[in-house]
Design an enzyme around this catalytic site. Structure first.
Site, PDB file in Angstrom:
ATOM      1  N   ASP A   1      -2.237   6.507   3.539  1.00  0.00           N
ATOM      2  CA  ASP A   1      -2.898   5.507   4.372  1.00  0.00           C
ATOM      3  C   ASP A   1      -4.422   5.650   4.303  1.00  0.00           C
ATOM      4  OD1 ASP A   1      -2.639   3.465   6.558  1.00  0.00           O
ATOM      5  OD2 ASP A   1      -3.705   5.017   7.684  1.00  0.00           O
TER       6      ASP A   1
ATOM      7  N   GLU B   1      -3.572   3.635  -0.299  1.00  0.00           N
ATOM      8  CA  GLU B   1      -3.886   2.316   0.250  1.00  0.00           C
ATOM      9  C   GLU B   1      -5.386   2.103   0.163  1.00  0.00           C
ATOM     10  OE1 GLU B   1      -3.834  -0.213   4.428  1.00  0.00           O
ATOM     11  OE2 GLU B   1      -4.303   1.927   4.362  1.00  0.00           O
TER      12      GLU B   1
END
Length: 605
Positions: free
Chosen positions: A307, A341
């Site tokens: 993330d 990401e």
């Protein structure tokens, strides 16, 4: 530290290493007895079809853990199935009960949103939300009790592996839950304070008292005072809420206020108020390697989605990524898939993270944007050709591009069904279904690792954005979810006869049956300056060609497509393909509106 203490520490390190090596050998011996697991370990990332889900929204297999064992109201435990921002009851037991459904769709790997223990509820009064999504972590070593426990996690991974399915975890190193507060901002709304205006060596600005003596601008391990920009503190009762314990010390955080997502604040600012870790600090680097290496060791996880990767300094990734790959290799996982990401639609930005930050792959946001434009908005098919032209810029070139997870929507931006409806407000049900199906076909058959977003196969479209794309797979109690337009028509939950479920499962079966559709080198054959044909050839062997032709227009198209000279005999994989080339290096195709065809060369006559 005394010499005796140092020697003791060294002995502990040696003993720990010996135990780890012994456990690794024992684990490898156990895996060797499982042909299914051995075959799974040998599959490269590009062979997978990933199914991305939020466990809280997928299936409730154990209602006893709906509140996570926490007493009180929804503002204590976070459970409220009528509110889109709270826990709805989905858990690991529910996922395990629905493995047949996931595998039947053709998925070969499951990617979970974070399942680590979260702060159940956070936010200022009147703006409270729950950590159902998993990104507000307090205990990085434990499963969130709303989802189950260590035994449930272990059972799920083992059950998936027994089926030949991989398990990917979504991990976070950029931040923790919002625990640390700043005394200057009682409303928890601190603006970002820059390094220039608030240097590490002055208290509260350039005119402040000298602090952090000896800090040279890069040796973050020498910092002793965290109050250079703001005065951070941990509220009473939360002093030990984070695990491991070192995470409770504000010295390991940037403490500069909320990011603006511009300039240095993109790295050093708090992401939406979350506690931004100082990933430059050697203790944070070592700590995160220890934490997530432990998940590989304990569960034999097959990959990590990382993330907020762009909000962490490159030097952290240059240490962390190789360490995770080495840890996985030692655990007998040679094809451990790591992808970051990087929320940006520009391939130039995405490629940098493979070249500078050492990521083996990143989520292909550029693909998502272009496919939405071409299939959903009728933009020129040459945009796809330009996208693939940029593949050479990834570290490793086209081979790296093969391992990029491609996707059509997600839990932050929304779903492909919604994007198409917004672009075409008067679209009918049949055309909407055809466009969503075609978008999935482009994802399934062009280069990259197709990544399905849970619920798309049931026709979920949603209202777009953050909360509007996190629907319940089970019967929902959220009014805004219940009134969604369903692509292909509303059906009972988990219906394997839903039009998109059937279409995607058929695509996945074709992809599995033909190696060229998974691993084949890709060559763009045709594109144009408007809606129409887009064609690629894929080669799993130099002499074996697979031609895939997509029609993004609303009219049938007949055309000649360039192919290899040696590809003169053809057979149909999907659609009606000519059996022979029209002439050397030219094949005549006819593709129906918003449809596709796949033709396999059988060489020369």
């Amino acid at each position: 530290m005394s010499g005796k203490a140092v020697n003791g520490r060294r002995r502990r390190i040696v003993l720990t290493a010996a135990i780890g090596a012994a456990l690794s050998c024992a684990a490898n011996a156990a895996w060797a007895q499982s042909p299914a697991l051995e075959a799974l370990r040998q599959r490269p990332p590009e062979d997978e079809v990933i199914y991305f889900m939020l466990p809280d929204r997928f299936a409730n297999g154990d209602p006893s853990n709906d509140t996570g064992g926490i007493a009180g109201s929804r503002l204590d435990h976070g459970f409220d199935p009528t509110h889109e921002g709270f826990y709805h009851g989905g858990d690991l037991a529910g996922v395990m009960q629905r493995l047949d459904y996931i595998q039947g769709l053709g998925a070969t790997a499951i990617w979970f949103a974070p399942i680590f223990k979260n702060k159940p509820v956070q936010g200022e009064p009147g703006r409270e939300y729950a950590g159902n999504h998993g990104y507000w972590i307090t205990d990085f070593t434990a499963v969130d009790p709303h989802f189950g426990d260590e035994a449930a996690m272990k059972a799920l991974v083992e059950a998936a592996h027994a089926r030949g399915m991989k398990v990917y975890l979504d991990i976070v190193t950029n931040h923790t839950a919002d625990v640390i507060r700043y005394r200057e901002c009682p409303a928890n709304d601190c603006a970002y304070r820059s390094r220039a205006d608030y240097p590490f060596t002055r208290r509260g600005g350039v005119e402040g008292a000298a602090i952090n003596d000896g800090f040279n601008g890069s040796d973050y391990g020498r910092l002793t005072r965290p109050d250079y920009a703001y005065t951070p503190y941990v509220p009473e009762g939360e002093e030990t809420v984070k695990v491991p314990a070192w995470l409770n010390d504000p010295i390991y955080y940037h403490n500069r206020g909320d990011t603006t997502f511009r300039g240095e604040s993109s790295l050093d600012g708090d992401f939406a108020g979350l506690d931004g870790l100082m990933t430059e600090h050697p203790r944070v680097v070592a700590g995160m390697i220890e934490i997530f290496g432990g998940w590989i060791d304990r569960y034999g996880i097959d990959g990590f989605r990382i993330d907020t990767a762009r909000h962490v300094n490159p030097e952290f990734w240059q240490a962390f990524v190789p360490a995770m790959l080495e840890r996985a290799e030692a655990r007998g996982i040679p094809n451990f898939h790591i992808f970051g990401e990087v929320y940006d639609h520009d391939p130039a930005v995405l490629t940098r993270f493979t070249r500078v930050d050492s990521f083996p792959a990143v989520l292909d946001f550029a693909f998502q944007s272009v496919v939405t434009d071409v299939v959903g908005r009728g933009k020129p098919t040459e945009l796809l050709a330009k996208l693939y032209d940029a593949d050479v810029n990834y570290e490793g070139g086209a081979e790296t591009a093969m391992q990029l997870p491609t996707f059509l929507g997600n839990h932050d931006m929304g779903r492909i069904g919604n994007f198409i409806q917004v672009a075409n407000p008067d679209i009918g049900d049949e055309e909407l279904l055809a466009r969503v199906r075609l978008a999935h076909a482009v994802m399934m058959f062009t280069r990259g690792v197709p990544t399905l977003y849970y619920g798309d196969e049931q026709g979920f479209s949603g209202d777009g954005g953050y909360g509007g794309s996190r629907q319940d797979m089970f019967a929902t109690q959220v009014a805004s979810y219940a009134d969604d337009r369903i692509v292909g028509g509303r059906r009972a939950p988990y219906d394997t006869e839903a039009p998109l479920y059937r279409a995607i499962s058929e695509m996945a079966a074709l992809r599995q049956a033909h190696a060229g559709l998974r691993r084949g080198r890709q060559v763009v054959r045709q594109s144009g300056d408007g809606a129409g044909l887009f064609a690629v050839s894929r080669f799993d062997q130099p002499e074996r060609e697979t031609l895939i032709v997509f029609n993004t227009s609303t009219a049938p198209i007949t055309a000649q497509i360039e192919v290899e000279n040696a590809s003169t005999v053809w057979r149909s994989i999907h659609g009606e393909c000519a059996t022979t080339a029209s002439a050397p290096a030219s094949l005549r195709v006819t593709v129906a509106p918003l449809d596709y065809m796949i033709c396999l060369s059988e060489g020369a006559r």
